[in-house]
Design a protein around this motif. Sequence first.
Motif, PDB file in Angstrom:
ATOM      1  N   PRO A 180       0.807  -1.229   0.000  1.00  0.00           N
ATOM      2  CA  PRO A 180       0.000   0.000   0.000  1.00  0.00           C
ATOM      3  C   PRO A 180       0.835   1.272   0.000  1.00  0.00           C
ATOM      4  O   PRO A 180       0.453   2.270  -0.614  1.00  0.00           O
ATOM      5  CB  PRO A 180      -0.829  -0.140   1.279  1.00  0.00           C
ATOM      6  N   GLY A 181       1.971   1.236   0.671  1.00  0.00           N
ATOM      7  CA  GLY A 181       2.812   2.421   0.755  1.00  0.00           C
ATOM      8  C   GLY A 181       3.452   2.830  -0.554  1.00  0.00           C
ATOM      9  O   GLY A 181       3.975   3.953  -0.664  1.00  0.00           O
ATOM     10  N   TRP A 182       3.424   1.959  -1.575  1.00  0.00           N
ATOM     11  CA  TRP A 182       4.036   2.302  -2.852  1.00  0.00           C
ATOM     12  C   TRP A 182       3.380   3.540  -3.455  1.00  0.00           C
ATOM     13  O   TRP A 182       4.053   4.409  -4.015  1.00  0.00           O
ATOM     14  CB  TRP A 182       3.958   1.132  -3.815  1.00  0.00           C
ATOM     15  N   ALA A 183       2.077   3.655  -3.340  1.00  0.00           N
ATOM     16  CA  ALA A 183       1.361   4.808  -3.908  1.00  0.00           C
ATOM     17  C   ALA A 183       1.758   6.105  -3.224  1.00  0.00           C
ATOM     18  O   ALA A 183       1.613   7.184  -3.801  1.00  0.00           O
ATOM     19  CB  ALA A 183      -0.150   4.599  -3.780  1.00  0.00           C
ATOM     20  N   ARG A 184       2.281   6.019  -2.009  1.00  0.00           N
ATOM     21  CA  ARG A 184       2.645   7.215  -1.248  1.00  0.00           C
ATOM     22  C   ARG A 184       4.137   7.514  -1.277  1.00  0.00           C
ATOM     23  O   ARG A 184       4.577   8.522  -0.707  1.00  0.00           O
ATOM     24  CB  ARG A 184       2.189   7.053   0.212  1.00  0.00           C
ATOM     25  N   PHE A 185       4.929   6.641  -1.926  1.00  0.00           N
ATOM     26  CA  PHE A 185       6.371   6.890  -1.963  1.00  0.00           C
ATOM     27  C   PHE A 185       6.639   8.175  -2.730  1.00  0.00           C
ATOM     28  O   PHE A 185       6.271   8.308  -3.897  1.00  0.00           O
ATOM     29  CB  PHE A 185       7.103   5.722  -2.619  1.00  0.00           C
ATOM     30  N   ALA A 186       7.276   9.141  -2.074  1.00  0.00           N
ATOM     31  CA  ALA A 186       7.314  10.505  -2.608  1.00  0.00           C
ATOM     32  C   ALA A 186       8.599  10.856  -3.333  1.00  0.00           C
ATOM     33  O   ALA A 186       8.709  11.946  -3.889  1.00  0.00           O
ATOM     34  CB  ALA A 186       7.081  11.506  -1.474  1.00  0.00           C
ATOM     35  N   ASP A 187       9.592   9.965  -3.319  1.00  0.00           N
ATOM     36  CA  ASP A 187      10.847  10.288  -3.983  1.00  0.00           C
ATOM     37  C   ASP A 187      10.887   9.697  -5.387  1.00  0.00           C
ATOM     38  O   ASP A 187       9.931   9.070  -5.847  1.00  0.00           O
ATOM     39  CB  ASP A 187      12.021   9.793  -3.132  1.00  0.00           C
ATOM     40  N   ALA A 188      11.994   9.933  -6.063  1.00  0.00           N
ATOM     41  CA  ALA A 188      12.118   9.558  -7.469  1.00  0.00           C
ATOM     42  C   ALA A 188      12.009   8.042  -7.654  1.00  0.00           C
ATOM     43  O   ALA A 188      12.577   7.264  -6.882  1.00  0.00           O
ATOM     44  CB  ALA A 188      13.445  10.057  -8.025  1.00  0.00           C
ATOM     45  N   ALA A 189      11.293   7.635  -8.678  1.00  0.00           N
ATOM     46  CA  ALA A 189      11.085   6.209  -8.942  1.00  0.00           C
ATOM     47  C   ALA A 189      11.011   5.960 -10.436  1.00  0.00           C
ATOM     48  O   ALA A 189      10.327   6.684 -11.169  1.00  0.00           O
ATOM     49  CB  ALA A 189       9.799   5.731  -8.272  1.00  0.00           C
ATOM     50  N   ILE A 190      11.711   4.933 -10.884  1.00  0.00           N
ATOM     51  CA  ILE A 190      11.685   4.522 -12.284  1.00  0.00           C
ATOM     52  C   ILE A 190      11.443   3.024 -12.342  1.00  0.00           C
ATOM     53  O   ILE A 190      12.069   2.248 -11.603  1.00  0.00           O
ATOM     54  CB  ILE A 190      12.998   4.874 -13.011  1.00  0.00           C
ATOM     55  N   LEU A 217       8.139   5.137 -16.377  1.00  0.00           N
ATOM     56  CA  LEU A 217       8.246   3.793 -16.944  1.00  0.00           C
ATOM     57  C   LEU A 217       9.016   3.857 -18.245  1.00  0.00           C
ATOM     58  O   LEU A 217       8.767   4.719 -19.089  1.00  0.00           O
ATOM     59  CB  LEU A 217       6.848   3.221 -17.197  1.00  0.00           C
ATOM     60  N   GLU A 218       9.948   2.925 -18.415  1.00  0.00           N
ATOM     61  CA  GLU A 218      10.618   2.783 -19.708  1.00  0.00           C
ATOM     62  C   GLU A 218      10.690   1.318 -20.068  1.00  0.00           C
ATOM     63  O   GLU A 218      11.091   0.475 -19.248  1.00  0.00           O
ATOM     64  CB  GLU A 218      12.019   3.397 -19.698  1.00  0.00           C
ATOM     65  N   PRO A 252      13.021  12.767 -13.821  1.00  0.00           N
ATOM     66  CA  PRO A 252      12.746  13.107 -15.209  1.00  0.00           C
ATOM     67  C   PRO A 252      12.019  11.972 -15.922  1.00  0.00           C
ATOM     68  O   PRO A 252      12.270  10.810 -15.684  1.00  0.00           O
ATOM     69  CB  PRO A 252      14.159  13.296 -15.797  1.00  0.00           C
ATOM     70  N   LYS A 253      11.075  12.339 -16.781  1.00  0.00           N
ATOM     71  CA  LYS A 253      10.350  11.354 -17.563  1.00  0.00           C
ATOM     72  C   LYS A 253      11.271  10.776 -18.644  1.00  0.00           C
ATOM     73  O   LYS A 253      11.972  11.520 -19.322  1.00  0.00           O
ATOM     74  CB  LYS A 253       9.116  11.977 -18.201  1.00  0.00           C
ATOM     75  N   LEU A 254      11.257   9.481 -18.772  1.00  0.00           N
ATOM     76  CA  LEU A 254      12.097   8.823 -19.741  1.00  0.00           C
ATOM     77  C   LEU A 254      11.278   8.467 -20.972  1.00  0.00           C
ATOM     78  O   LEU A 254      10.134   8.045 -20.860  1.00  0.00           O
ATOM     79  CB  LEU A 254      12.706   7.536 -19.149  1.00  0.00           C
ATOM     80  N   ALA A 255      11.887   8.595 -22.116  1.00  0.00           N
ATOM     81  CA  ALA A 255      11.179   8.284 -23.359  1.00  0.00           C
ATOM     82  C   ALA A 255      11.000   6.782 -23.499  1.00  0.00           C
ATOM     83  O   ALA A 255      11.842   6.002 -23.076  1.00  0.00           O
ATOM     84  CB  ALA A 255      11.964   8.823 -24.547  1.00  0.00           C
ATOM     85  N   GLN A 256       9.892   6.378 -24.071  1.00  0.00           N
ATOM     86  CA  GLN A 256       9.687   4.983 -24.376  1.00  0.00           C
ATOM     87  C   GLN A 256      10.659   4.565 -25.473  1.00  0.00           C
ATOM     88  O   GLN A 256      10.925   5.324 -26.397  1.00  0.00           O
ATOM     89  CB  GLN A 256       8.251   4.740 -24.838  1.00  0.00           C
ATOM     90  N   SER A 257      11.190   3.352 -25.353  1.00  0.00           N
ATOM     91  CA  SER A 257      12.109   2.863 -26.392  1.00  0.00           C
ATOM     92  C   SER A 257      11.681   1.498 -26.869  1.00  0.00           C
ATOM     93  O   SER A 257      10.842   0.862 -26.270  1.00  0.00           O
ATOM     94  CB  SER A 257      13.535   2.812 -25.858  1.00  0.00           C
TER      95      SER A 257
END
Length: 257
Positions: A180-190, A217-218, A252-257
Motif C-alpha cells: 500500500p505504501g508504494w502509492a505514497r512513496f514521494a521520492d524519485a522512482a523509475i 516507466l521505460e 525526469p520522464k524517460l522516453a519509451q524505447s
Amino acid sequence: MFVAECNPELPRTVVLLHGGGVAGWMWKPVRAELGDEYRLIAPDLPGHDHSADEDYISHEQTLEQLRAMLAERTTGPVAIAGFSLGAQLALALASESPELVSGIVSISALAIPSRAPGFTRALLSSTVRLARNERFARTQARVLGVPSALVPDYLRTSDSISKATLLNIVAANGAFVPPPGWARFADAAIVLAGGREPRPVRRSAQLLQAANPRCSLELDSDAGHTLPFSNPALVARSIRAVTIGHGEAECPKLAQS
C-alpha cells in the motif's frame, strides 16, 4: 549476509539487489557503466552464492536483514536498484521504510500474483535438481543473457542454491503485490522492463507506474528478462536519474524505447 562494496569513500550510495538465482556479481556490467560515480553496495541475498549457507526464507525476513545492513553501513536514505526478486524487495523497502530510500529503480518486477502457485511449486519441486545440472544451468544463463565472462559465476551460484531457497523464492515471488505504501512513496522512482518479457512482468510494470504518480516507466523493446546484462547503460542512466538532488528532485520522464 555477504555484502560487497565498491568506492566506499564516495558520498552518494546506491544499493544493488540482485534477482533470484544470481547474486551480487550480476551487477558488474552496470558497475562498469557507473564507473566511480557512486559508492555501490551489493549484497548476496540469503541462499545465493556467498550467502548460500543461509536459506532464503521469506521476503519479510530478508527485508529485516536489509534494514539491519542499511543501519550498519549507511547514515541516511540511499537509492536502491533491484532486479526481479531484488526489485520486489526494493519496492517493499521504499513502501514500508521510505525514510531509508531516497530513490528507486525497479527492474522486471513481477507484481501480479500467480494464478496457480500450488501447481508451480509442485512442478519446481519435481525438477529442482535441474538447477545443479551444468547443461541446464548454461541454458538458463543464455536465457538470462549472462555475459560469457560471468557464466562461471552463474554456474557457481546455481549449484549452491538449495531446494528450500528455490521453493521459498518462487512462493514469495508469485505472491507479491505492490505494498500500500508504494502509492505514497514521494521520492524519485523509475520502473524498467523488457518488451520481450513474459506478459505478467510487462503488465506489472504498467501497474507499478499507474499506482505511483511520481513513477516513470521505460520499456526496452528488444530486451527479455535480461536488462542488467543486455542494456546496462539504460540501468545506469536510470540510477543517475533517481539520484539527482539526492532523491529530492522530480524524476525526469524517460522516453519509451
